[in-house]
Design a protein around this motif. Structure first.
Motif, PDB file in Angstrom:
ATOM      1  N   GLU A   1      14.871 -20.049   0.601  1.00 42.50           N
ATOM      2  CA  GLU A   1      13.551 -19.496   0.868  1.00 42.50           C
ATOM      3  C   GLU A   1      13.136 -18.480  -0.190  1.00 42.50           C
ATOM      4  N   PHE A   2      14.126 -17.747  -0.742  1.00 41.13           N
ATOM      5  CA  PHE A   2      13.852 -16.761  -1.791  1.00 41.13           C
ATOM      6  C   PHE A   2      13.395 -17.461  -3.072  1.00 41.13           C
TER       7      PHE A   2
ATOM      8  N   GLU B   1       0.822  -1.221   0.000  1.00 41.82           N
ATOM      9  CA  GLU B   1       0.000   0.000   0.000  1.00 41.82           C
ATOM     10  C   GLU B   1       0.854   1.268   0.000  1.00 41.82           C
ATOM     11  N   GLN B   2       1.954   1.264   0.796  1.00 41.65           N
ATOM     12  CA  GLN B   2       2.738   2.486   0.951  1.00 41.65           C
ATOM     13  C   GLN B   2       4.147   2.395   0.365  1.00 41.65           C
ATOM     14  N   GLY B   3       4.569   1.175   0.011  1.00 35.35           N
ATOM     15  CA  GLY B   3       5.917   1.010  -0.529  1.00 35.35           C
ATOM     16  C   GLY B   3       6.927   0.794   0.571  1.00 35.35           C
ATOM     17  N   ALA B   4       8.221   0.666   0.178  1.00 31.24           N
ATOM     18  CA  ALA B   4       9.285   0.398   1.150  1.00 31.24           C
ATOM     19  C   ALA B   4       9.456   1.532   2.128  1.00 31.24           C
ATOM     20  N   GLU B   5       8.998   2.738   1.745  1.00 35.20           N
ATOM     21  CA  GLU B   5       9.123   3.867   2.630  1.00 35.20           C
ATOM     22  C   GLU B   5       8.310   3.687   3.925  1.00 35.20           C
ATOM     23  N   ALA B   6       7.357   2.750   3.908  1.00 31.77           N
ATOM     24  CA  ALA B   6       6.538   2.522   5.101  1.00 31.77           C
ATOM     25  C   ALA B   6       7.360   1.896   6.230  1.00 31.77           C
ATOM     26  N   LEU B   7       8.521   1.304   5.882  1.00 28.80           N
ATOM     27  CA  LEU B   7       9.379   0.662   6.892  1.00 28.80           C
ATOM     28  C   LEU B   7      10.324   1.682   7.482  1.00 28.80           C
TER      29      LEU B   7
ATOM     30  N   LEU C   1      13.362  -7.761  -0.578  1.00 26.00           N
ATOM     31  CA  LEU C   1      14.225  -8.106  -1.703  1.00 26.00           C
ATOM     32  C   LEU C   1      13.537  -7.838  -3.029  1.00 26.00           C
ATOM     33  N   THR C   2      14.376  -7.528  -4.045  1.00 27.59           N
ATOM     34  CA  THR C   2      13.847  -7.382  -5.411  1.00 27.59           C
ATOM     35  C   THR C   2      13.720  -8.763  -6.041  1.00 27.59           C
ATOM     36  N   GLU C   3      13.148  -8.824  -7.263  1.00 25.16           N
ATOM     37  CA  GLU C   3      12.946 -10.093  -7.935  1.00 25.16           C
ATOM     38  C   GLU C   3      14.261 -10.772  -8.294  1.00 25.16           C
ATOM     39  N   ASP C   4      15.371 -10.005  -8.379  1.00 23.14           N
ATOM     40  CA  ASP C   4      16.662 -10.619  -8.702  1.00 23.14           C
ATOM     41  C   ASP C   4      17.507 -10.847  -7.460  1.00 23.14           C
ATOM     42  N   GLY C   5      16.937 -10.689  -6.255  1.00 24.42           N
ATOM     43  CA  GLY C   5      17.643 -10.995  -5.021  1.00 24.42           C
ATOM     44  C   GLY C   5      18.344  -9.821  -4.394  1.00 24.42           C
ATOM     45  N   GLY C   6      18.257  -8.649  -4.963  1.00 25.51           N
ATOM     46  CA  GLY C   6      18.904  -7.499  -4.367  1.00 25.51           C
ATOM     47  C   GLY C   6      18.184  -7.029  -3.125  1.00 25.51           C
TER      48      GLY C   6
ATOM     49  N   ASN D   1       3.534  -6.833  -5.809  1.00 24.39           N
ATOM     50  CA  ASN D   1       4.355  -5.971  -6.675  1.00 24.39           C
ATOM     51  C   ASN D   1       5.634  -6.658  -7.141  1.00 24.39           C
ATOM     52  N   GLY D   2       5.779  -7.970  -6.854  1.00 27.79           N
ATOM     53  CA  GLY D   2       6.945  -8.720  -7.315  1.00 27.79           C
ATOM     54  C   GLY D   2       8.062  -8.766  -6.322  1.00 27.79           C
ATOM     55  N   MET D   3       8.033  -7.906  -5.292  1.00 29.29           N
ATOM     56  CA  MET D   3       9.077  -7.952  -4.270  1.00 29.29           C
ATOM     57  C   MET D   3       8.889  -9.195  -3.372  1.00 29.29           C
ATOM     58  N   VAL D   4       9.959  -9.517  -2.644  1.00 24.54           N
ATOM     59  CA  VAL D   4       9.918 -10.659  -1.710  1.00 24.54           C
ATOM     60  C   VAL D   4      10.218 -10.140  -0.314  1.00 24.54           C
ATOM     61  N   LEU D   5       9.270 -10.366   0.606  1.00 28.18           N
ATOM     62  CA  LEU D   5       9.447  -9.979   1.993  1.00 28.18           C
ATOM     63  C   LEU D   5       9.950 -11.195   2.779  1.00 28.18           C
ATOM     64  N   ARG D   6      11.040 -11.017   3.514  1.00 26.25           N
ATOM     65  CA  ARG D   6      11.606 -12.140   4.274  1.00 26.25           C
ATOM     66  C   ARG D   6      11.728 -11.773   5.750  1.00 26.25           C
ATOM     67  N   LEU D   7      11.273 -12.666   6.585  1.00 23.57           N
ATOM     68  CA  LEU D   7      11.420 -12.523   8.033  1.00 23.57           C
ATOM     69  C   LEU D   7      12.352 -13.620   8.530  1.00 23.57           C
ATOM     70  N   SER D   8      13.174 -13.317   9.499  1.00 24.90           N
ATOM     71  CA  SER D   8      14.099 -14.322  10.049  1.00 24.90           C
ATOM     72  C   SER D   8      14.309 -14.082  11.528  1.00 24.90           C
ATOM     73  N   SER D   9      14.666 -15.171  12.211  1.00 24.90           N
ATOM     74  CA  SER D   9      14.893 -15.079  13.663  1.00 24.90           C
ATOM     75  C   SER D   9      15.891 -16.154  14.063  1.00 24.90           C
ATOM     76  N   ALA D  10      16.838 -15.764  14.895  1.00 24.21           N
ATOM     77  CA  ALA D  10      17.853 -16.705  15.379  1.00 24.21           C
ATOM     78  C   ALA D  10      17.401 -17.303  16.706  1.00 24.21           C
ATOM     79  N   ASN D  11      17.544 -18.604  16.813  1.00 26.79           N
ATOM     80  CA  ASN D  11      17.177 -19.327  18.039  1.00 26.79           C
ATOM     81  C   ASN D  11      18.289 -20.318  18.384  1.00 26.79           C
ATOM     82  N   ALA D  12      18.309 -20.724  19.643  1.00 29.19           N
ATOM     83  CA  ALA D  12      19.262 -21.760  20.040  1.00 29.19           C
ATOM     84  C   ALA D  12      18.865 -23.078  19.376  1.00 29.19           C
ATOM     85  N   SER D  13      19.876 -23.838  18.900  1.00 34.39           N
ATOM     86  CA  SER D  13      19.600 -25.150  18.289  1.00 34.39           C
ATOM     87  C   SER D  13      19.190 -26.138  19.380  1.00 34.39           C
ATOM     88  N   LEU D  14      18.618 -27.295  18.957  1.00 28.65           N
ATOM     89  CA  LEU D  14      18.171 -28.298  19.916  1.00 28.65           C
ATOM     90  C   LEU D  14      19.312 -28.810  20.786  1.00 28.65           C
TER      91      LEU D  14
END
Length: 454
Positions: free
Chosen positions: A102-103, A53-59, A77-82, A134-147
């Motif tokens: 994931e991308f 709705e607002q573009g990357a500027e919303a972040l 990310l852009t469609e080419d991974g940038g 809009n073709g962009m890719v939104l990625r979320l990530s989180s670091a956790n302790a392994s088992l």
């Protein structure tokens, strides 16, 4: 038994506790990971709608709000991974993400996820990517302790839990083992039903009770057999004493008459003949007693061989021809030549005693029939006569030592009274069975059946 039960219960309790604790950690870890995945999907939906709705500027330039930044990292990310936006690093220093799993999955199917571990395997990072309209890719990530790290981090409290588990397991194992063993230790094997036990011991109690009954029965049988053997021993001793005393008295009397010169010259030969006959009777009696003793104690050397039973009967009939002629008794032999695997001297003694008895306890002009034949059970030796017969009440005792059916004429008949005992013991030695049928004044038939040779 108590120690084995204690150790079994103790280690099983520890094992169950440890397995339960590990499963709890694993389930909690999987539940946390699943909750993280659901949270990322929801957050990606909200942020994606905002960006569309607002573009990357919303972040925000410095990343998302503090409470969110504490939980996950946002990358656009852009469609080419940038990298267009990264909540934790500068976009100019960020590497291209075109090769990230994931991308690639997000471009192909609209969303994708992946988990990557740090170099030391102590930390894992979960990535969730969502393709926007809009073709962009939104990625979320989180670091956790392994088992593994999670397990290691819980080692300190786990030590306390294990110590608690050891103490609890010790108490439980000790109490249970005592409760299980106590009824068994208190069980009275002589009267197992007098004390209440738990149902699981029912089969054991019944088995002990059954064995007690069997043991009592066997002890009673043993006692009866011992009393019977003791009675037979006393009777045997008395009979032997009597049988030995009679000829010895005769020998002593005749010898005394000759020694003192009382006997007439013409009577000395007759008295000497009496002494000879009585001495010979003693020799036969002692020989029979020795043979019975050898058969009882299995002292006869088992030189077994194939023995022609028919030939033994034939030779015995010839040997007893004279006593039979004196009583005008006819003896016949019929059947076939059958071989027995046994000890020949014992078989000869058995045949001799059977035929000799049939002659002694027969009437003048009677007959004795001897038969040797093959039967389904093995080999049959049959000796029958038409003599005085045996009363029904005496049949069970005719194989007892020194037992005589016709006691009033026993001296006239002669013999030692051990003949049928030798037959019975000889048959037992060869694994044979003896059957007797008789009627008073009609005669007697004795069958000896030798088992078939394998």
């Amino acid at each position: 038994m108590k120690r084995r039960l204690f150790m079994t219960i103790f280690f099983m309790t520890i094992a169950v506790f440890l397995v339960g604790m590990m499963l709890t950690i694993y389930v909690a870890y999987r539940a946390s990971f699943s909750a993280k995945r659901d949270e990322f999907r929801i957050e990606a939906g909200f942020l994606g709608a905002l960006i569309e709705e607002q573009g990357a500027e919303a972040l925000p330039a410095q990343g998302i709000a503090k409470d969110k930044a504490e939980h996950f990292r946002v990358t656009l990310l852009t469609e080419d991974g940038g990298v267009i936006y990264d909540s934790l690093t500068d976009r100019d220093s960020a590497a291209n993400h075109a090769d990230r799993k994931e991308f690639i999955l997000a471009l192909q199917s609209g969303e994708g996820e992946a988990t990557r571990y740090s170099d030391d395997q102590r930390e894992q990072t979960y990535y969730y990517a969502k393709k926007l309209a809009n073709g962009m890719v939104l990625r979320l990530s989180s670091a956790n302790a392994s088992l593994p790290r999670l397990v290691i981090s819980m080692m300190f409290p786990a030590v306390g839990l294990v110590a608690f588990a050891l103490i609890l397991s010790f108490l439980i194992a000790n109490r249970l083992s005592e409760n299980i063993v106590r009824p068994i230790n208190e069980l009275d094997v002589s009267c197992p039903f007098e004390r209440d036990t738990y149902p699981e011991l029912g089969p054991l109690v019944q088995k002990i009770n059954r064995q007690n009954r069997e043991l009592t029965k066997k002890m009673d049988e043993f006692r009866e057999e011992h009393e019977k053997q003791d009675r037979m021993r006393r009777e045997f001793t008395a009979n032997v004493s009597h049988e030995l005393k009679t000829p010895l008295t005769s020998i002593s009397g005749y010898a005394e008459i000759i020694r003192d010169g009382i006997a007439q010259e013409e009577d000395i030969g007759r008295f000497a003949g009496k002494i000879y006959d009585e001495a010979n009777r003693l020799v036969v009696l002692v020989g029979d007693i020795i043979r019975l003793s050898q058969l009882d104690d299995n002292e006869i050397e088992p030189r077994k061989e194939d023995v022609n039973l028919y030939e033994i009967c034939k030779e015995t009939i010839e040997h007893l021809g004279r006593p039979a002629e004196q009583k005008h008794i006819s003896i016949s032999l019929e059947g076939t030549e059958e071989k027995i695997f046994g000890v020949e001297p014992i078989l000869v003694e058995m045949v001799y005693n059977l035929i000799d008895n049939s002659i002694k306890y027969n009437r003048d002009g009677g007959y004795v029939k001897v038969k040797v034949a093959a039967v389904p059970e093995g080999t049959l030796l049959q000796v029958s006569d038409n003599g005085i017969g045996i009363p029904k009440e005496d049949l069970p005792r005719i194989f007892e030592r020194f037992y005589r059916v016709d006691k009033s004429h026993s001296k006239e008949v002669g013999g030692t009274g051990l003949g049928l005992s030798i037959v019975k013991h000889g048959a037992s030695y060869h694994g044979a069975t003896v059957e007797v049928s008789s009627e008073v004044d009609k005669g007697t038939t004795i069958d000896v059946i030798f088992a078939r040779m394998l």
